[in-house]
Design an enzyme around this catalytic site. Structure first.
Site, mmCIF file in Angstrom:
data_model
loop_
_atom_site.group_PDB
_atom_site.id
_atom_site.type_symbol
_atom_site.label_atom_id
_atom_site.label_comp_id
_atom_site.label_asym_id
_atom_site.label_seq_id
_atom_site.Cartn_x
_atom_site.Cartn_y
_atom_site.Cartn_z
ATOM 1 N N GLU A 27 -0.706 -1.782 -10.395
ATOM 2 C CA GLU A 27 -1.898 -1.280 -11.098
ATOM 3 C C GLU A 27 -2.237 -2.174 -12.299
ATOM 4 O O GLU A 27 -2.616 -1.707 -13.367
ATOM 5 C CB GLU A 27 -1.709 0.170 -11.575
ATOM 6 C CG GLU A 27 -1.227 1.122 -10.524
ATOM 7 C CD GLU A 27 -2.215 1.360 -9.402
ATOM 8 O OE1 GLU A 27 -3.311 0.769 -9.452
ATOM 9 O OE2 GLU A 27 -1.891 2.110 -8.483
ATOM 10 N N ILE A 84 0.840 -1.198 0.000
ATOM 11 C CA ILE A 84 0.000 0.000 0.000
ATOM 12 C C ILE A 84 0.879 1.253 0.000
ATOM 13 O O ILE A 84 1.523 1.581 0.999
ATOM 14 C CB ILE A 84 -0.939 0.000 1.220
ATOM 15 C CG1 ILE A 84 -1.714 -1.320 1.299
ATOM 16 C CG2 ILE A 84 -1.865 1.200 1.143
ATOM 17 C CD1 ILE A 84 -2.513 -1.669 0.074
ATOM 18 N N THR A 85 0.888 1.957 -1.125
ATOM 19 C CA THR A 85 1.643 3.204 -1.227
ATOM 20 C C THR A 85 1.040 4.252 -0.290
ATOM 21 O O THR A 85 -0.178 4.384 -0.202
ATOM 22 C CB THR A 85 1.615 3.724 -2.672
ATOM 23 O OG1 THR A 85 2.234 2.755 -3.522
ATOM 24 C CG2 THR A 85 2.376 5.044 -2.795
#
Length: 395
Positions: free
Chosen positions: A374, A174-175
């Site tokens: 992504e 999780i950025t």
């Protein structure tokens, strides 16, 4: 009557197809503003940030003051720019570093976008202005340790307890997770997948920073652990149910990536060009040798072709005609083209190409992660395969 082209006119090696001529005044202004910010605030120190594995928190408010956070959204302190302008900003940010562009993508497209698109008025007013200014940082909790390319198999659950919700589960990769003030977390409920706006100071919420990364080091990546995280009824995003919610967010983020990858590619190409025209061997610049010229030409073609594709998709987005499959095409090809450019540039720089004195190895390492996140290259390939045959091949 068309004025004949002066045959003596020199082509610009940094804009060979004169792509800047395709931009309107506002787009040029945004592009130049972001490029100046990157040159002054990012490039002098990003090698050190990458080496130390840090993201300076103050960059958030600096980018917020420029209107870059949630810039393509309307209202609530957001700039409301066109999709093309947002893409150009991503390109310039990633010419600095993928980690910097990733912060902006996650903040605007993955955290702010679902609140703007699916949130209640109370959620919008509480979070969006602070996130647009960079005073509050957001993250997006979808991927799990055992659920990456198949997010519908997530195990994180949200159960009703009276009027409250109680969340349990783990999110991975999780950025912004470790520096976030709010997380948009997707979880299974009895009514299907729902999104929740989770303040990170809620009891039971923990963010554990992932260390020893060799890619996106100037970016915070975390594991999110939710243990009996109790939320009020108003924490759920009321405007969406099912996987349509998180997948629409991912499509927004992928759009920024297909522009951003060309920023990384351009930075590598320009570093190789500068090096090849100044580095001398055998009594002349190495750019005068045929093998090096071929490498530079291949990089030039890839950067210009990929940027032209990004601009075309940007125009489609602004016309309301851009499809998710078209975004997949842009993400798939522009990232792999950027990886090829980075590798060729590293080769042109020789041993100097593996030091952080030059930007190439940093971009090369970053793009390895961009290639995967992504939506992996394989998933985007299957998305396109389904788009052209009508036959899904995911299972």
């Amino acid at each position: 009557m068309t004025t004949p082209l002066d045959p003596r006119r020199a082509n610009d090696p940094r804009d060979f197809l004169d792509l800047d001529a395709l931009l309107d005044e506002e787009e040029v202004a945004i592009q130049q503003t972001v490029r100046k910010f990157v040159q002054q605030q990012v490039l002098p120190d990003v090698g050190d940030w990458f080496d130390r594995g840090i993201f300076p928190r103050e960059l958030a408010t600096e980018m917020g003051s420029l209107g870059l956070l949630g810039m393509h959204l309307e209202g609530y302190g957001c700039a409301g720019t066109s999709g093309t302008s947002y893409g150009l900003a991503c390109l310039e940010l990633e010419a600095g570093d993928s980690g910097i562009r990733s912060f902006v993508s996650v903040q605007g497209s993955l955290a702010m976008f679902p609140i703007r698109a699916f949130g209640s008025e109370e959620q919008k007013e509480q979070w969006l202005p602070a996130m647009a200014s960079g005073e509050a940082i957001g993250c997006f909790g979808l991927t799990e340790p055992d659920s990456g390319s198949d997010p519908a198999s997530m195990r994180t659950v949200a159960k009703r307890d009276g009027t409250d919700w109680v969340l349990n589960g783990t999110k991975m990769w999780i950025t912004n997770g470790g520096i976030a003030d709010v997380a948009v977390v997707w979880a299974r409920t009895d009514d299907g997948v729902r999104g929740f706006v989770v303040p990170t100071d809620t009891p039971g919420f923990t963010a554990n920073t992932i260390h020893q990364k060799m890619s996106l080091r100037a970016s915070v990546t975390s594991e999110l652990v939710l243990e009996d995280v109790r939320l009020p009824a108003g924490a759920v995003l009321p405007g969406v149910e099912g996987m349509r919610g998180p997948l629409s967010c991912l499509n927004e983020a992928r759009y920024g990536i297909l522009f951003g990858a060309m920023g990384a590619a351009r930075a590598c190409y320009e570093a190789a060009l500068d090096y090849a025209t100044s580095r001398e061997q055998f009594g002349r610049p190495i750019g005068g040798f045929q093998l090096i010229q071929r490498k530079l030409v291949e990089m030039l073609v890839s950067v210009n072709r990929g940027t032209l594709l990004a601009l075309h998709l940007g125009r489609l987005k602004d016309q309301g005609r851009l499809t998710p499959a078209q975004v997949s095409m842009g993400k798939l090809d522009n990232v792999r083209q950027a990886m090829d450019v980075a590798r060729e540039a590293r080769n042109v720089l020789g041993a100097n190409g593996v030091t952080l004195e030059y930007p190439v190895i940093r971009h090369m390492n970053n793009l390895e992660a961009v290639y995967t996140y992504e939506g992996t290259n394989e998933i985007h390939t299957l998305t396109l395969g389904q788009a052209i045959t009508g036959i899904p091949a995911f299972r």
